[in-house]
Scaffold this motif. Structure first.
Motif, PDB file in Angstrom:
ATOM      1  N   TYR A  24       1.637 -15.341   6.698  1.00 35.47           N
ATOM      2  CA  TYR A  24       1.128 -14.777   7.440  1.00 35.47           C
ATOM      3  C   TYR A  24       0.822 -13.205   6.037  1.00 35.47           C
ATOM      4  O   TYR A  24       2.177 -13.333   5.652  1.00 35.47           O
ATOM      5  N   PHE A  52      -1.369  -9.616   5.477  1.00 37.33           N
ATOM      6  CA  PHE A  52      -1.977  -8.260   6.576  1.00 37.33           C
ATOM      7  C   PHE A  52      -2.517  -7.609   5.376  1.00 37.33           C
ATOM      8  O   PHE A  52      -1.468  -7.571   4.157  1.00 37.33           O
ATOM      9  N   TYR A  70      -5.751  -9.928   8.871  1.00 40.13           N
ATOM     10  CA  TYR A  70      -4.677 -10.741   8.452  1.00 40.13           C
ATOM     11  C   TYR A  70      -5.155 -11.905   8.764  1.00 40.13           C
ATOM     12  O   TYR A  70      -6.597 -12.405   9.039  1.00 40.13           O
ATOM     13  N   SER A 118       4.740 -11.766   5.768  1.00 37.64           N
ATOM     14  CA  SER A 118       5.622 -12.387   6.500  1.00 37.64           C
ATOM     15  C   SER A 118       5.936 -13.395   6.833  1.00 37.64           C
ATOM     16  O   SER A 118       4.496 -14.839   6.836  1.00 37.64           O
ATOM     17  N   ALA A 119       6.644 -14.366   6.370  1.00 37.72           N
ATOM     18  CA  ALA A 119       7.006 -16.108   6.722  1.00 37.72           C
ATOM     19  C   ALA A 119       7.025 -16.263   8.288  1.00 37.72           C
ATOM     20  O   ALA A 119       6.811 -15.362   9.149  1.00 37.72           O
ATOM     21  N   ASP A 120       6.384 -17.575   8.181  1.00 36.47           N
ATOM     22  CA  ASP A 120       6.127 -18.423   9.445  1.00 36.47           C
ATOM     23  C   ASP A 120       6.626 -18.149  10.394  1.00 36.47           C
ATOM     24  O   ASP A 120       7.196 -18.096  11.768  1.00 36.47           O
ATOM     25  N   ARG A 121       7.995 -18.200  10.501  1.00 38.85           N
ATOM     26  CA  ARG A 121       9.243 -18.527  10.738  1.00 38.85           C
ATOM     27  C   ARG A 121      10.427 -17.532  10.119  1.00 38.85           C
ATOM     28  O   ARG A 121      10.288 -17.264  10.269  1.00 38.85           O
ATOM     29  N   GLY A 122      10.460 -16.545  11.712  1.00 38.16           N
ATOM     30  CA  GLY A 122      11.065 -15.350  11.838  1.00 38.16           C
ATOM     31  C   GLY A 122      10.545 -15.028  13.011  1.00 38.16           C
ATOM     32  O   GLY A 122      10.401 -14.649  14.136  1.00 38.16           O
ATOM     33  N   HIS A 123      11.083 -12.933  12.796  1.00 35.27           N
ATOM     34  CA  HIS A 123      10.959 -12.732  14.237  1.00 35.27           C
ATOM     35  C   HIS A 123       9.917 -11.689  13.208  1.00 35.27           C
ATOM     36  O   HIS A 123       9.721 -10.184  13.974  1.00 35.27           O
ATOM     37  N   GLY A 124       9.309 -11.494  12.980  1.00 35.56           N
ATOM     38  CA  GLY A 124       8.214 -10.471  12.084  1.00 35.56           C
ATOM     39  C   GLY A 124       8.284  -9.536  11.399  1.00 35.56           C
ATOM     40  O   GLY A 124       7.508  -8.633  10.913  1.00 35.56           O
ATOM     41  N   THR A 125       9.178  -9.826  10.640  1.00 35.14           N
ATOM     42  CA  THR A 125       9.688  -8.557   9.619  1.00 35.14           C
ATOM     43  C   THR A 125       8.572  -9.033   8.365  1.00 35.14           C
ATOM     44  O   THR A 125       8.250 -10.052   7.868  1.00 35.14           O
ATOM     45  N   GLN A 126       7.335  -7.849   7.838  1.00 33.87           N
ATOM     46  CA  GLN A 126       7.173  -7.490   7.303  1.00 33.87           C
ATOM     47  C   GLN A 126       7.418  -6.906   6.210  1.00 33.87           C
ATOM     48  O   GLN A 126       8.110  -6.365   5.983  1.00 33.87           O
ATOM     49  N   TYR A 127       7.004  -7.769   4.780  1.00 33.97           N
ATOM     50  CA  TYR A 127       7.250  -7.105   3.595  1.00 33.97           C
ATOM     51  C   TYR A 127       6.178  -6.177   2.533  1.00 33.97           C
ATOM     52  O   TYR A 127       5.321  -7.563   3.079  1.00 33.97           O
ATOM     53  N   PHE A 128       5.753  -4.818   2.434  1.00 37.34           N
ATOM     54  CA  PHE A 128       4.766  -4.456   1.648  1.00 37.34           C
ATOM     55  C   PHE A 128       4.534  -4.553   0.468  1.00 37.34           C
ATOM     56  O   PHE A 128       5.530  -4.678  -0.352  1.00 37.34           O
ATOM     57  N   TYR A 182      10.822  -7.051  19.692  1.00 36.89           N
ATOM     58  CA  TYR A 182      11.198  -6.750  18.850  1.00 36.89           C
ATOM     59  C   TYR A 182      10.846  -5.639  18.359  1.00 36.89           C
ATOM     60  O   TYR A 182       9.740  -5.378  18.047  1.00 36.89           O
ATOM     61  N   PHE A 197      11.360  -2.398  15.148  1.00 32.78           N
ATOM     62  CA  PHE A 197      11.199  -2.112  13.528  1.00 32.78           C
ATOM     63  C   PHE A 197      11.276  -1.016  12.810  1.00 32.78           C
ATOM     64  O   PHE A 197      10.737  -0.567  13.203  1.00 32.78           O
ATOM     65  N   TYR A 254      10.743   1.278   9.291  1.00 33.52           N
ATOM     66  CA  TYR A 254      11.060   1.509   7.711  1.00 33.52           C
ATOM     67  C   TYR A 254      10.617   2.566   6.942  1.00 33.52           C
ATOM     68  O   TYR A 254      10.441   3.207   7.675  1.00 33.52           O
ATOM     69  N   LEU A 282       5.762   0.566   2.118  1.00 35.04           N
ATOM     70  CA  LEU A 282       6.975   0.329   2.958  1.00 35.04           C
ATOM     71  C   LEU A 282       7.910  -0.154   2.887  1.00 35.04           C
ATOM     72  O   LEU A 282       7.949  -1.143   2.467  1.00 35.04           O
ATOM     73  N   ILE A 341      16.455  -7.582  17.674  1.00 36.86           N
ATOM     74  CA  ILE A 341      15.655  -8.653  18.531  1.00 36.86           C
ATOM     75  C   ILE A 341      16.818  -9.004  19.123  1.00 36.86           C
ATOM     76  O   ILE A 341      15.698  -9.279  20.342  1.00 36.86           O
ATOM     77  N   ARG A 371       6.779  -5.991  17.554  1.00 37.65           N
ATOM     78  CA  ARG A 371       6.012  -7.231  16.866  1.00 37.65           C
ATOM     79  C   ARG A 371       5.058  -7.338  17.859  1.00 37.65           C
ATOM     80  O   ARG A 371       4.734  -7.000  19.442  1.00 37.65           O
ATOM     81  N   GLN A 426       2.460 -12.368  14.901  1.00 36.87           N
ATOM     82  CA  GLN A 426       3.702 -11.720  13.580  1.00 36.87           C
ATOM     83  C   GLN A 426       3.103 -10.503  13.471  1.00 36.87           C
ATOM     84  O   GLN A 426       3.164  -9.920  11.908  1.00 36.87           O
TER      85      GLN A 426
END
Lengths: 113, 113
Positions: free
Chosen positions: A31, A33, A48, A94-104, B32, B34, B36, B44, B51, B94, B99
């Protein structure tokens, strides 16, 4: 570990010009965005992408175009820049598997004159 | 639709005192959630997430957040504030299975020496 990078970091352009903001991530995240950050509006999702060649509109897509031919890249194009598109733009992944944590990424500050 | 609200635009705390940054949420189903943090001219940074499980979640830089289902809140806390904690904080939830995250408007935290 490069993570997620954006270029350029700063851009000044004129009304009516086409501008492309680049985003590149090295994690192979599915993912990606694009957000814009404006005073009083927080972060608003522009577009996205769930995978290469799959994109979808967010909250404020008008005036923007995206593509995703490769997993690691997600460019954002302003086809004809307007002053209202002056903003700070952030890319995230964001990784496909996971809880939706996004890295900016670090952001691109765009000024449209 | 999922949403979060940060009722305070600005929070001021004296160094060494405990701090709380508030967030309430509205979701259908299990949330879910978060937090930041954004330092000046930076992207961010992920702090922590809830979770499931323990209602007290620990994150980076000594921050923690308390999930309260009955009050639909997810407040960010730190027992003893540092001047270096001064930043802009965003709560997010989320949005469905794509995602996507929905962000609050942000709270500017200022720690006074």
């Amino acid at each position: 570990d490069a993570g997620i990078t954006q270029s350029p970091r700063y851009k000044i352009t004129e009304t009516g010009r086409q501008v492309t903001l680049m985003c590149h991530q090295t994690w192979s995240h599915s993912y990606m965005f694009w957000y814009r950050q404006d005073l009083g509006h927080g972060l608003r999702l522009i577009y996205y992408s769930a995978a290469a060649d799959i994109t979808d509109k967010g909250e404020v897509p008008d005036g923007y175009v995206v593509s995703r031919s490769k997993t690691e890249n997600f460019p954002l194009t302003l086809e004809s820049a307007t002053r209202s598109q002056t903003s700070v733009y952030f890319c995230a992944s964001s990784a496909d598997r996971g809880h939706g944590t996004q890295y900016f990424g670090p952001g691109t500050r765009l000024l449209v004159l | 639709a999922q949403s979060v609200a940060q009722p305070e635009d600005q929070v001021n705390v004296a160094e060494g005192n405990p701090l709380t940054v508030k967030c309430t949420y509205s979701v259908s189903g299990n949330p879910y959630l978060f937090w930041y943090v954004q330092y000046p001219n930076r992207g961010l940074q992920f702090l922590l997430k809830y979770i499931t499980g323990d209602n007290l979640v620990k994150g980076s830089y000594g921050f923690e957040a308390e999930f309260n289902k009955s009050k639909t809140s997810f407040h960010l806390k730190k027992p003893s504030a540092l001047v270096s904690d001064s930043a802009l904080f965003f709560c997010a939830v989320r949005d469905g299975g794509a995602q996507k995250l929905v962000f609050g408007q942000g709270t500017r935290l200022t720690i006074n020496p």
